[in-house]
Design an enzyme around this catalytic site. Sequence first.
Site, PDB file in Angstrom:
ATOM      1  CG  LEU A  96     153.047  40.704  48.623  1.00 59.91           C
ATOM      2  CD1 LEU A  96     153.781  39.715  48.001  1.00 59.91           C
ATOM      3  CD2 LEU A  96     151.877  40.637  50.257  1.00 59.91           C
ATOM      4  CG  ASP A 145     151.669  51.264  42.294  1.00 59.81           C
ATOM      5  OD1 ASP A 145     151.354  51.800  43.978  1.00 59.81           O
ATOM      6  OD2 ASP A 145     151.592  50.126  42.124  1.00 59.81           O
ATOM      7  CG  ASP A 200     150.307  37.000  37.451  1.00 63.08           C
ATOM      8  OD1 ASP A 200     150.000  36.237  37.762  1.00 63.08           O
ATOM      9  OD2 ASP A 200     150.188  38.977  37.565  1.00 63.08           O
ATOM     10  CE  LYS A 247     163.560  25.970  55.627  1.00 57.62           C
ATOM     11  NZ  LYS A 247     161.968  25.994  56.641  1.00 57.62           N
ATOM     12  CB  CYS A 275     136.657  67.723  40.808  1.00 58.39           C
ATOM     13  SG  CYS A 275     135.938  67.744  38.955  1.00 58.39           S
ATOM     14  CD  GLU A 306     129.068  63.619  35.173  1.00 63.40           C
ATOM     15  OE1 GLU A 306     129.376  64.812  35.519  1.00 63.40           O
ATOM     16  OE2 GLU A 306     129.834  62.087  35.012  1.00 63.40           O
ATOM     17  CG  HIS A 351     141.109  65.990  41.129  1.00 63.48           C
ATOM     18  ND1 HIS A 351     140.369  64.973  41.684  1.00 63.48           N
ATOM     19  CD2 HIS A 351     140.943  65.942  39.730  1.00 63.48           C
ATOM     20  CE1 HIS A 351     139.652  64.702  41.221  1.00 63.48           C
ATOM     21  NE2 HIS A 351     139.628  64.994  39.692  1.00 63.48           N
ATOM     22  CD  GLU A 378     142.059  64.565  44.548  1.00 62.90           C
ATOM     23  OE1 GLU A 378     142.330  66.212  45.207  1.00 62.90           O
ATOM     24  OE2 GLU A 378     141.575  63.955  44.052  1.00 62.90           O
TER      25      GLU A 378
HETATM   26  N1  GLN Z   1     131.940  64.105  36.771  1.00 59.57           N
HETATM   27  C1  GLN Z   1     132.433  65.930  36.737  1.00 59.57           C
HETATM   28  C2  GLN Z   1     132.872  65.885  34.941  1.00 59.57           C
HETATM   29  O1  GLN Z   1     133.122  65.081  34.818  1.00 59.57           O
HETATM   30  C3  GLN Z   1     133.417  65.714  37.549  1.00 59.57           C
HETATM   31  C4  GLN Z   1     134.569  64.756  37.347  1.00 59.57           C
HETATM   32  C5  GLN Z   1     135.042  65.108  38.657  1.00 59.57           C
HETATM   33  O2  GLN Z   1     135.363  64.670  39.994  1.00 59.57           O
HETATM   34  N2  GLN Z   1     136.857  64.294  38.667  1.00 59.57           N
HETATM   35  O3  GLN Z   1     133.411  67.528  34.910  1.00 59.57           O
END
Ligand code: GLN
Length: 533
Positions: A15, A71, A148, A223, A382, A406, A508, A510
Site C-alpha cells: 500500500l 524501502d 500476519d 465515520k 555493473c 560467472e 551502482h 543509481e
Molecule cells: N554478477 C556480476 C558480479 O557478481 C554483476 C553483479 C551486479 O550486477 N551487481 O560481478
Amino acid sequence: MAKYVFVTGGVLSSLGKGILAASITKLLRQGGVKAVSMKVDPYLNCDAGTLNPFEHGEVFVTRDGFECDLDVGNYERFSNEFAVKEQNLMMGSVYKTVIERERRGEYLGKTIQLIPHATNEVKARIRNCAKATEAEVLVVEIGGTVGDIESEVVLEAARQMNFEEPPEAVTFVHLALVPTITTGEVKTKPMQHSVKSLLARGITPNFIVARSPKMIAEPVKEKLSLFCNVRPENVFCSPDAVTIYEVPMLLEKQGMHERLSERMDLKLRKLDLKEWSGLVDRLKKCAITEKKVRIGVIGKYATSKDTYMSVFEALNHASAHAGVCVEADLVDSEEIEKHGIGALKDYHGILVPGGFGGRGIEGKIAAIQYAREKDVPYLGICYGLQLAIVESARNVLGWKDANSSENDETTKHAVIDLLPEQRSVTEKGGTMRLGAYDVAIVKGTGAHKLYGSEKISKRFRHRYEINPEFIPDLEKAGWVFSGKDPKREIMKVGELTGHAYFMGSQYHPEFDSRLETPEPMFLGFVSAAAKRA
Ligand code: GLN
C-alpha cells in the site's frame, strides 16, 4: 531521548507503508527535527541479499555494506541522507542472535521464549538504531500486514515500547486500504477491521491514514474516526499520486506534520518544501507531456519495475533536471532472445542494470550490440558494464567464446573473471564486494567531465571484475577505462569514445541519485538520449 513513530499496515501489503514512513520523516526533517526511518522486516532471512528479487524487488545496499529492503532506498531518497545498516532489521538476525546466545549459555538455564527474549532483542535493535543515527524521532516501519503470524513479535515489541517510554515518546500510525467499490461507494470496513486487529494486540493507533484512489470526503473521515476510535483531526488520506514524491506534500496539505508535532511535543518550524515541490511539479507535468525520451531497461526480472527500483527512480530524477520527460520501460531480455532486437527501435537510450547468472544474458548482449553499432546512448550498470565488455570482445575483437567466467568457466576469453585471490574461495557467502569504495577518475575522460572530480566514492555489489589480462586488447577495441580502483589496476568505469554515449560502471550509481541531485552518469545518459528524441 529519541521518540518513536511506528507505522503499521492493514488489509493488504504494497500500500506504500515505506513511502508513508519516508514522507513522515521528510516532513519532520523539513521542520527542523532530526527524523530517521527504519524498517523492521518480519521474515526469517537475516538480510535482503538472499531474497528473491521477483517477489521482493531490488536489494538496496547501504554505504556500510548491508543488503537491505528496497524501502531503505526510499528513505535515502526522501531524507537525502545516507542510510546505515541499523536502519533495516530482518527478524532472522534477531532469532539468530537469541539462539546463539542460548547456545553460549548466556541465559543461564532459563526457558527462552519469543516474549521476552526475542522482543527484548527487537527493542534493543530499534533503540540502537535511534542511537546510531542520532535520531530525535525514529520512524519505524513494520513490514507485512497486521494479523500476519510473522509480525506478531514485532508488534508485541512495539506495544512494550509504548508501555516503557514516556507517553509522548511513542506514536502509532496505521495505514490501511479504504477501497471504492463499483457503485462508487467508499468502504471503511476493511480499515475498521484492521484497527480492531491492532487493538487486540494492545495497540491503539494515534493516527490512521486511509489509502484510497481519491481523497476521501469529510463524512468518510468522520465515520473512520468514530469506528476506529481515532480523533477526526488525526484521520488522514493518502490518495493515488502521480509520483511518490508528491506524498509528503499531500500529507502536509492535510496538516499531518502539525498533528504529529502536537502529539510528540516537538518543536517544528515552518516547513520548507519549495525546492521539492518545484521538482514534483516538473515530474507531474511530465506525466501529461506527449514528447517523451524513451528508455529501455533490459532486465531479467521483467515482471515488476520494483526489481530495479533505484534505476527507475534515478531516471526520473535525471528527467526532472534535464528538462525532458523520460518514459522508461522494463524490457524482458529473454523476449529479445526469442524475437530479436526489433522492439528496441523505439528507444532513445538503452540501459542494462545489475544482474547475476546466465539467464537472459544473450538478450542483454544483443541489446548492447545494437546500442553500440547504432550509436544509441547506452548505460551499463555493473553486469551491464561486464556484458558490454563481453559484447566488444565477441563482436569487435572477434573472440566468439568470450564470456564472464560467472557463466562459462572454461572459456579461453574470460574477459570478466574473479580476481586470482578469489578463485580459490568456494563459498558464495561473504565473497561479494559490498558497500562504498573510492574510485579514481581519470582526468580528461567522459567520466571526469560528468563527475568533475578525480575521486568519487560509490556503492558496489559484485564478485567479478574486468580481467586485467585483457585490458590492452579491450583498449584496442576502443574502450577507455576512466575509473579505477585507487590502489590497483582494476577497472571500475569504462567508456567507448566516438559514440553518442556509451558508459558503464562496476558500481551502482543509481543508489546515489536524488530528486534534488541526480547522479551524473544518469544525467549524462538521459541528456544524450534526449538528443535523439
Ligand atoms: N554478477 C556480476 C558480479 O557478481 C554483476 C553483479 C551486479 O550486477 N551487481 O560481478
